[in-house]
Design a protein around this motif. Sequence first.
Motif, mmCIF file in Angstrom:
data_model
loop_
_atom_site.group_PDB
_atom_site.id
_atom_site.type_symbol
_atom_site.label_atom_id
_atom_site.label_comp_id
_atom_site.label_asym_id
_atom_site.label_seq_id
_atom_site.Cartn_x
_atom_site.Cartn_y
_atom_site.Cartn_z
ATOM 1 N N PRO A 56 40.088 36.020 41.739
ATOM 2 C CA PRO A 56 41.058 36.717 42.606
ATOM 3 C C PRO A 56 40.594 36.845 44.050
ATOM 4 C CG PRO A 56 40.741 37.944 40.586
ATOM 5 C CD PRO A 56 39.736 36.855 40.597
ATOM 6 N N TRP A 57 39.284 36.971 44.277
ATOM 7 C CA TRP A 57 38.809 37.033 45.662
ATOM 8 C C TRP A 57 39.125 35.740 46.396
ATOM 9 C CZ3 TRP A 57 38.250 41.454 47.685
ATOM 10 C CH2 TRP A 57 37.668 42.522 47.010
ATOM 11 N N PHE A 58 38.866 34.612 45.740
ATOM 12 C CA PHE A 58 39.216 33.323 46.351
ATOM 13 C C PHE A 58 40.719 33.207 46.548
ATOM 14 C CE2 PHE A 58 35.091 31.820 44.478
ATOM 15 C CZ PHE A 58 34.482 31.523 45.692
ATOM 16 N N ALA A 59 41.492 33.632 45.538
ATOM 17 C CA ALA A 59 42.949 33.538 45.631
ATOM 18 C C ALA A 59 43.476 34.400 46.776
ATOM 19 C CB ALA A 59 43.588 33.956 44.306
ATOM 20 N N LYS A 75 58.810 31.155 50.846
ATOM 21 C CA LYS A 75 57.659 30.384 50.389
ATOM 22 C C LYS A 75 56.500 31.266 49.930
ATOM 23 C CE LYS A 75 58.438 26.302 53.214
ATOM 24 N NZ LYS A 75 57.845 25.412 54.208
ATOM 25 N N HIS A 76 56.616 32.579 50.092
ATOM 26 C CA HIS A 76 55.509 33.471 49.760
ATOM 27 C C HIS A 76 55.117 33.374 48.291
ATOM 28 C CE1 HIS A 76 54.899 36.020 53.415
ATOM 29 N NE2 HIS A 76 55.971 35.330 53.745
ATOM 30 N N ARG A 77 56.103 33.304 47.406
ATOM 31 C CA ARG A 77 55.794 33.241 45.978
ATOM 32 C C ARG A 77 55.105 31.934 45.629
ATOM 33 N NH1 ARG A 77 58.723 35.658 41.012
ATOM 34 N NH2 ARG A 77 57.766 34.434 39.391
ATOM 35 N N ARG A 78 55.562 30.837 46.220
ATOM 36 C CA ARG A 78 54.920 29.552 45.964
ATOM 37 C C ARG A 78 53.514 29.522 46.539
ATOM 38 N NH1 ARG A 78 57.552 24.331 48.291
ATOM 39 N NH2 ARG A 78 55.994 24.600 49.902
ATOM 40 N N GLU A 79 53.347 30.128 47.710
ATOM 41 C CA GLU A 79 52.008 30.201 48.317
ATOM 42 C C GLU A 79 51.066 31.008 47.444
ATOM 43 O OE1 GLU A 79 50.811 28.699 50.914
ATOM 44 O OE2 GLU A 79 52.635 27.889 51.786
ATOM 45 N N LEU A 80 51.562 32.085 46.848
ATOM 46 C CA LEU A 80 50.720 32.910 45.992
ATOM 47 C C LEU A 80 50.334 32.160 44.722
ATOM 48 C CD1 LEU A 80 49.318 35.604 45.544
ATOM 49 C CD2 LEU A 80 51.414 36.440 44.486
ATOM 50 N N SER A 81 51.268 31.441 44.124
ATOM 51 C CA SER A 81 50.929 30.687 42.913
ATOM 52 C C SER A 81 49.953 29.561 43.220
ATOM 53 C CB SER A 81 52.191 30.150 42.242
ATOM 54 O OG SER A 81 52.825 29.195 43.063
ATOM 55 N N THR A 82 50.098 28.924 44.364
ATOM 56 C CA THR A 82 49.143 27.894 44.774
ATOM 57 C C THR A 82 47.771 28.512 45.028
ATOM 58 O OG1 THR A 82 50.919 26.603 45.764
ATOM 59 C CG2 THR A 82 48.691 26.084 46.471
ATOM 60 N N ARG A 85 46.114 29.277 41.681
ATOM 61 C CA ARG A 85 45.583 28.056 41.060
ATOM 62 C C ARG A 85 44.283 27.635 41.730
ATOM 63 N NH1 ARG A 85 49.052 23.995 42.583
ATOM 64 N NH2 ARG A 85 47.576 23.364 44.159
ATOM 65 N N ARG A 86 44.268 27.612 43.052
ATOM 66 C CA ARG A 86 43.056 27.217 43.767
ATOM 67 C C ARG A 86 41.946 28.242 43.592
ATOM 68 N NH1 ARG A 86 45.942 25.159 49.306
ATOM 69 N NH2 ARG A 86 46.830 23.267 48.420
ATOM 70 N N LEU A 88 41.438 30.065 40.899
ATOM 71 C CA LEU A 88 40.873 29.823 39.577
ATOM 72 C C LEU A 88 39.940 28.618 39.583
ATOM 73 C CD1 LEU A 88 43.971 30.506 37.315
ATOM 74 C CD2 LEU A 88 41.840 31.817 37.372
ATOM 75 N N LEU A 89 40.338 27.575 40.284
ATOM 76 C CA LEU A 89 39.480 26.391 40.369
ATOM 77 C C LEU A 89 38.163 26.717 41.070
ATOM 78 C CD1 LEU A 89 42.033 23.586 41.268
ATOM 79 C CD2 LEU A 89 40.666 23.748 39.205
ATOM 80 N N LEU A 90 38.235 27.392 42.210
ATOM 81 C CA LEU A 90 37.020 27.724 42.953
ATOM 82 C C LEU A 90 36.150 28.729 42.207
ATOM 83 C CD1 LEU A 90 38.364 27.885 46.600
ATOM 84 C CD2 LEU A 90 36.800 26.199 45.642
ATOM 85 N N GLY A 91 36.785 29.724 41.592
ATOM 86 C CA GLY A 91 36.030 30.706 40.819
ATOM 87 C C GLY A 91 35.316 30.067 39.637
ATOM 88 N N GLY A 92 35.996 29.166 38.966
ATOM 89 C CA GLY A 92 35.363 28.447 37.856
ATOM 90 C C GLY A 92 34.237 27.558 38.316
ATOM 91 N N TRP A 93 34.412 26.923 39.461
ATOM 92 C CA TRP A 93 33.374 26.040 39.995
ATOM 93 C C TRP A 93 32.123 26.828 40.369
ATOM 94 C CZ3 TRP A 93 31.895 24.692 45.326
ATOM 95 C CH2 TRP A 93 31.110 23.542 45.389
#
Length: 130
Positions: A56-59, A75-82, A85-86, A88-93
């Motif tokens: 969540p910090w990265f998001a 576009k705010h909702r789409r920006e938040l979902s993007t 996603r990013r 989660l990817l960065l946090g997992g990495w």
Amino acid sequence: MRVAITQPRVTAGGLGLLALGCTVVVVATMFLTNPTSVGPFTVTGWFLLLFVGASPWFALALYGAALSRGSEEFKHRRELSTAVRRGLLLGGWVTALLALSSLGQLGLRDVLLSGLLLALVELYARGRQR
């Protein structure tokens, strides 16, 4: 009888609360426990909590950057979902790199290959989004 199925909503406030709560627990366990005194289940749980707390910090950072670019209201909702996603990817990495480092198995090749995998997943997700 109609049953309305709603999509779960992720909000920036919810992400902030999740990030803050997990960060407090991770920092507290860093100071109150010792990895050699707890079992492998607890260490695994700590890394999962780190993943749940870091994502969540990265998001939120990515969402804030997207909003500062002047995104339109619809576009705010789409920006938040993007951003989620990013995040989660960065946090997992980051969590995977820290886990490999704690095991003494992290090398430059691991960082580069996992970074390449991260970039490929992001490119695939972007391609599917369009």
